[in-house]
Design a protein around this motif. Structure first.
Motif, PDB file in Angstrom:
ATOM      1  N   ASN A  46       0.828  -1.203   0.000  1.00  0.00           N
ATOM      2  CA  ASN A  46       0.000   0.000   0.000  1.00  0.00           C
ATOM      3  C   ASN A  46       0.864   1.255   0.000  1.00  0.00           C
ATOM      4  N   TRP A  49       1.762   4.727   1.545  1.00  0.00           N
ATOM      5  CA  TRP A  49       1.698   5.340   2.874  1.00  0.00           C
ATOM      6  C   TRP A  49       2.327   6.713   2.835  1.00  0.00           C
ATOM      7  N   ASP A  66      -5.854   3.104  -2.221  1.00  0.00           N
ATOM      8  CA  ASP A  66      -6.083   3.788  -0.958  1.00  0.00           C
ATOM      9  C   ASP A  66      -4.744   4.228  -0.369  1.00  0.00           C
ATOM     10  N   TYR A  74      -2.581   5.318   3.105  1.00  0.00           N
ATOM     11  CA  TYR A  74      -2.542   5.084   4.546  1.00  0.00           C
ATOM     12  C   TYR A  74      -1.552   6.028   5.220  1.00  0.00           C
ATOM     13  N   THR A 114      -8.823   3.027  10.723  1.00  0.00           N
ATOM     14  CA  THR A 114      -9.055   1.655  10.258  1.00  0.00           C
ATOM     15  C   THR A 114      -9.335   0.715  11.418  1.00  0.00           C
ATOM     16  N   VAL A 147      -3.801   3.874  12.660  1.00  0.00           N
ATOM     17  CA  VAL A 147      -3.702   3.809  11.204  1.00  0.00           C
ATOM     18  C   VAL A 147      -4.967   4.423  10.618  1.00  0.00           C
ATOM     19  N   ARG A 181      -6.873   5.663   6.805  1.00  0.00           N
ATOM     20  CA  ARG A 181      -6.893   5.353   5.381  1.00  0.00           C
ATOM     21  C   ARG A 181      -7.780   6.349   4.650  1.00  0.00           C
TER      22      ARG A 181
END
Length: 148
Positions: A70, A72, A107, A109, A131, A140, A142
């Motif tokens: 992902n 970030w 997405d 993060y 999340t 976290v 998102r």
């Protein structure tokens, strides 16, 4: 005031190292010296100087995390002398716009300390949501992005 993101290697690294947050925020983010080291050691990281009228006022870094695949946001900081001027929001908007141009970016993060209420509120305004996961002591969050 226009915010631009300039690749960090186009700015004197000592200038970036000298940018710092308020003392009461230091527990919330790695120093820029540490971030520049991480940037040099991890090829997946992409760093930017946050610029206003040709002068650096902050630092931002994102990565495609090799552990989870992902994207970030690893860092977003505005120097203490430049906080309270809306630069953080404009820098986040510019960073998200840049990341939106990455074809494989889904997405997005990030992690935020629960005590960092100003950052938490900023991320909420941009659509980031918790999340329910924790990364160390950080919540976290998102940002759900439309499927391409």
């Amino acid at each position: 005031m226009t915010i631009t993101l300039l690749p960090v290697d186009a700015v004197d690294p000592d200038t970036i190292r000298k940018l710092d947050v308020h003392e009461n925020q230091m527990d919330f983010i790695a120093s820029n010296a540490e971030s520049l080291e991480e940037l040099a050691e991890r090829p997946e990281c992409v760093g930017f100087a946050v610029m206003v009228e040709g002068a650096p006022v902050g630092f931002a870094m994102y990565a495609l995390d090799p552990d989870d695949g992902n994207h970030w946001i690893y860092r977003l900081m505005i120097d203490a002398r430049h906080q309270g001027k809306g630069y953080g929001a404009k820098a986040l908007a510019a960073l998200l716009e840049h990341m939106a141009g990455i074809p494989e970016c889904g997405d997005i993060y990030l992690g935020v300390y629960p005590e960092n209420t100003r950052a938490h509120a900023l991320y909420h305004r941009f659509g980031f949501r918790e999340t329910g996961m924790m990364l160390g002591e950080e919540k976290v969050m998102r940002l759900d992005r439309p499927s391409k």
